[in-house]
Scaffold this motif. Sequence first.
Motif, mmCIF file in Angstrom:
data_model
loop_
_atom_site.group_PDB
_atom_site.id
_atom_site.type_symbol
_atom_site.label_atom_id
_atom_site.label_comp_id
_atom_site.label_asym_id
_atom_site.label_seq_id
_atom_site.Cartn_x
_atom_site.Cartn_y
_atom_site.Cartn_z
ATOM 1 N N GLN A 148 -32.376 -23.265 -72.266
ATOM 2 C CA GLN A 148 -33.659 -23.379 -71.563
ATOM 3 C C GLN A 148 -33.631 -22.539 -70.285
ATOM 4 O O GLN A 148 -34.605 -21.866 -69.955
ATOM 5 C CB GLN A 148 -33.943 -24.850 -71.236
ATOM 6 C CG GLN A 148 -35.289 -25.074 -70.567
ATOM 7 C CD GLN A 148 -36.450 -24.598 -71.434
ATOM 8 O OE1 GLN A 148 -36.577 -24.987 -72.592
ATOM 9 N NE2 GLN A 148 -37.302 -23.718 -70.901
ATOM 10 N N HIS A 196 -41.736 -22.232 -70.567
ATOM 11 C CA HIS A 196 -41.023 -22.502 -69.320
ATOM 12 C C HIS A 196 -40.959 -24.005 -69.115
ATOM 13 O O HIS A 196 -41.979 -24.693 -69.144
ATOM 14 C CB HIS A 196 -41.747 -21.850 -68.139
ATOM 15 C CG HIS A 196 -41.005 -22.028 -66.854
ATOM 16 N ND1 HIS A 196 -41.124 -23.140 -66.072
ATOM 17 C CD2 HIS A 196 -40.092 -21.232 -66.240
ATOM 18 C CE1 HIS A 196 -40.323 -23.024 -65.030
ATOM 19 N NE2 HIS A 196 -39.690 -21.868 -65.104
ATOM 20 N N ARG A 197 -39.780 -24.500 -68.945
ATOM 21 C CA ARG A 197 -39.610 -25.927 -68.643
ATOM 22 C C ARG A 197 -38.730 -26.042 -67.413
ATOM 23 O O ARG A 197 -37.601 -25.520 -67.410
ATOM 24 C CB ARG A 197 -38.944 -26.666 -69.813
ATOM 25 C CG ARG A 197 -39.823 -26.775 -71.030
ATOM 26 C CD ARG A 197 -39.260 -27.799 -72.011
ATOM 27 N NE ARG A 197 -39.996 -27.711 -73.276
ATOM 28 C CZ ARG A 197 -39.579 -27.024 -74.328
ATOM 29 N NH1 ARG A 197 -38.433 -26.388 -74.282
ATOM 30 N NH2 ARG A 197 -40.306 -26.973 -75.423
ATOM 31 N N CYS A 239 -34.197 -19.043 -71.295
ATOM 32 C CA CYS A 239 -35.611 -18.806 -71.596
ATOM 33 C C CYS A 239 -36.416 -18.703 -70.302
ATOM 34 O O CYS A 239 -37.307 -17.849 -70.175
ATOM 35 C CB CYS A 239 -36.182 -19.943 -72.449
ATOM 36 S SG CYS A 239 -35.533 -19.956 -74.121
ATOM 37 N N ASN A 240 -36.100 -19.571 -69.345
ATOM 38 C CA ASN A 240 -36.823 -19.531 -68.072
ATOM 39 C C ASN A 240 -36.609 -18.212 -67.341
ATOM 40 O O ASN A 240 -37.445 -17.780 -66.562
ATOM 41 C CB ASN A 240 -36.373 -20.691 -67.173
ATOM 42 C CG ASN A 240 -36.848 -22.038 -67.686
ATOM 43 O OD1 ASN A 240 -37.612 -22.098 -68.667
ATOM 44 N ND2 ASN A 240 -36.407 -23.112 -67.054
ATOM 45 N N ALA A 248 -33.671 -20.077 -79.282
ATOM 46 C CA ALA A 248 -34.170 -21.354 -78.741
ATOM 47 C C ALA A 248 -34.159 -22.423 -79.820
ATOM 48 O O ALA A 248 -33.918 -23.603 -79.542
ATOM 49 C CB ALA A 248 -35.571 -21.165 -78.178
#
Lengths: 470, 601
Positions: A386, B237-238, A389-390, A373
């Motif tokens: 991202q 979390h985005r 990561c989610n 990240a």
Amino acid sequence: MPDSIATAQEQLGKTLARARAEEDRELATRVRELGAQLAHLFNGLLHMARTHALNNTAFDAPVRDFGSALRELLELLGPATLQCVEDQIFVNDLRIRFDKLIEQSITLGTDLHRHGVGGLTFNAPLDDPEIRTIVRLFSSPPGPSEPRAALQTELAAAGMSSVQVHPPFRFRITGEELHQATREFREVYLASASTVAGVFATLGADRLPSPLPVRRLVHQLIDASRFGDSAEVARRAEDAMPPFAQHTLMVTNLSLMIGRAAGLSDASLADLGVAAMFHDVGFTMREDGYSVPFERHTRAGLRVLLRQRGFHRAKLRRLLTVLQHHYAFDDTRGLPALYARIVHIADDYDILTRYRPDQGPILSTPDCLARMAAQAGKAYDPLLTQLFCNIMGRFPPGAILSLVDGHLVLSISTVRSPETFDKPLCKVIRRPDGSAPEGDEFLDLADGGRVAKVHHPQGLTPVGGHGGVG
Amino acid sequence: MHEPSPPSPPDHGATEADHPQPEPATGAVESGAPGAEIGEAALGQSAAGRDANAALRALAHTARSFILYDAANERIRGFLEDTRARFEHYLATHGEMNLEVRPWDIVLGGEVVYSDKDRERSLAFRLYRDGVRRLVIRPELEWDEIIALIGILSVRYKGVRTQEDDVVTLLWRADFKHIEIGAVEGLVASEDDDSDMQVPEGSLAGPRNAMQAMVFGAPYRFDYPWPSFTERAAIEHRQVPPSLLTSITEEDGTEAVPRECLQLAKELLAGLSDPLDPLTLDDVAPVLREICAFLVGDNYLDALLEVVHTVKRTAPPDEKARKELLASCIDEDVVRRFILELGPDEPAAPPALVELMSTAPGDHLGTLLDLFAGSLHHRGSPLIRQLLETQMHGQTARVVERLHALGGPASIELFRLLTRADPAGAVEAAVGFIGGTDEELQLEGLRFLETVPYGARIGRALVGALGAGSSAVRVRSLAILARQRESRAFDPLVERVKRGSTGELTVAEARAAGEALASFDPTRARPLFKEWIRPSGLLGRLAPGQTILRWAAVSGLAHLPGRDSEELLEWLSRHTSDDLSRQAEATLARLRHPQEGRPHA
């Protein structure tokens, strides 16, 4: 609506032109010819064996021709599989067409079915005595029980383990047993190893790449992964796989997860999946008996895939993926292609977190994700990072966690909802009292429980100064 | 697709064989039994059955028709219209069409609604053999979906065997919203025997030969060196906004393909000059060819040009290699295909195309001339005309060769293009024309020669044209020669007039000749005209052709004022009759009173 007709005509014209552009007519024609020859000869040999002794000279010519056709097919395709499905005969993925009269005399499917066999895979050329042995085995009465297994045993006893027999096949219909998809993912994933190894072995032997078996496999992975946590299922299935397939399939699986999160269509996911499957194909090439070094594996992979003739968008993206999957996002040569950026993330994540027998993984899964990240916008596409990561969450599958209440657990789920981003489903390794559960015991952190510490996997030796986070 | 339409097929010139009309319903036929009946039958006991039969037969016709016709053909258009009308009619009248596909038949609710035992033609066989077992078409069916289905079927009817997709994957990709395909997804073990399909853990995927063993044994550190990152970022979390996801889906869309083509081309070309692990021309040239063919086929000329520029910029210095690479990108066929893609109605050539033609090796003029000669559409195309003009310069001989081969109006149109593109070359062409025998070309050449600076080459040609077979050509040539006062033409013209006076020379031509002679050389013309009006000897007076000679002389004298001329004209007006006499009087009057008007030409 005359315009819509004209548009349709234009669209259809392009559809046909694209299909033609992708065609390798010469190859398809030759395989079809050889496949028809092989099936026809095999059928004829079994017919003759009903009335002639196998040492009869009448067998000489067809046996020789069978061997010759098989040898050429192997040269073109690598392992050649002859399958009888319902009333059709396939050689690998190519359906074989016969003249009408010949077709009526083909009883190969019936002859094989007597032995519980639907098809055979030939992995190596056969000499005349070996072909006669196969004819003898199939023209003999089937064994009283498990005839196919008996046949395979006899083949092995005759030194022909390169010939595999398969059970009868039927077509599967779309939508059939969809409810079994989740259960099937594991089977599909496991079965993929053989396909991947087969395709790569073919390529390593300087043969033409055939993306079709891989594409079908990817379709099945996409369909089956809709209903479950494919990352964890895949990880658990890996024990039964050779290392090459482990990495290849995990990178494919992770790439598909990123692609799906990015909103790619199923058709694009299929192209992405095939590209991911082939991303390290360059390592199948040999230099002085050794696999090509890292520095040259992308170029070597390109050369392998360039053997496939004809233009197809999927091929274009596959080539770019093979070439660019180690390029940084901010590479001075320009932005790498989308699939290459996706595979880059999946590839690095798997390399850094993959368990190695002698030293464990390089990084724990949470640490790996944190370091990757930090590279968003530099090594990796920030948006895709991202999304990754989610998907993976703060404690991705494989993370070993100490909970505040004293449990030691293993994270086994990806993110199920934004609210459970840092609350994975876990498997208990050790209870607070120090005891280990006898069977599978699970804790869902979404129901409670806080992480006190992230460990390196047990027995891990820190590598290359990365250190551990535990 | 809700509007019921009358299911009568439009007539687009299709013959009965192309598009057989429905036959009287014969009821259901027995399924299976190959060889029982060849050819599609009009079937259906119920109204729904008959309508489904009509729709399916239209679908089969359309998909098959691509074997014979190009997609743009008018007949294809007719078949598509018919297919749409029949499906619209069925779906609006009967609702969902739920079809079971059997090897030779298609069944709707137990009723056979399509049957054809000819496996090459049969839609049922084609679908079945390609793995389709069920086909459900919902009333909300969209036109695009029919087209996609026709596309998939037509690829199969055409016999195209793609390496990337088979029918199963094509159907899977199509992702129909209102067509449900019950299709084979792959092969599975039969239900009664699936033991081999259960993969026993731990024993999976063992190598079956040395080659597989090699792959299975590949080291798991193949991606060494591992990436080494020391920084860490917080993992949170985005939510990714849809607008950002759109950028990815756009990048994944069709429009991104040209950019990716260029990306790959650059990679490949860079690989050619990599000192450590160079790619070869054999690696690169074929895929460059495929890329460029795609860019042309899909009309991405700018991207194509960028590929070409990249080749020019980055190709190895070896001239032969560079040429080979360029030839793999673009050739005359690429240019031709691109022009065809643009179509004859394109008002002007895109600058990129002009540049492409200047770069691409090959005979572009030949390509353009072929297109020009090939169809009226292309002959009238401003695009083709513009491109021809750019290519003609310096290649007059080839154009002229084609002009002669073409003949008729096409030649004249092509010649006019040449006159604009290459006037000097056009003079040569015109000179050639007037020495030929095609009157239209000769006159066109003369019209052009009147507009360009006169010279010896033109003069010789015009003099030569005095012996042309066509009177119109001879007169026109004389007029030009007269205006140029071409004295070298005097003797040949005299000879021509004398010889022609006994037969082929018309009065108009004689008059033109007379005026020309007067303008060529007045000093020599006066005694000649006198001799023609009042021959000195008896033989001369009795010679045939005397009248024609006098007509020439009268017209010539009109340009030679003086007492001698007037006396000759007076004498002639008294000694001849009718037209010639009146003409002499009129000419005389104008000579005496020039202010009243110019002599009649």
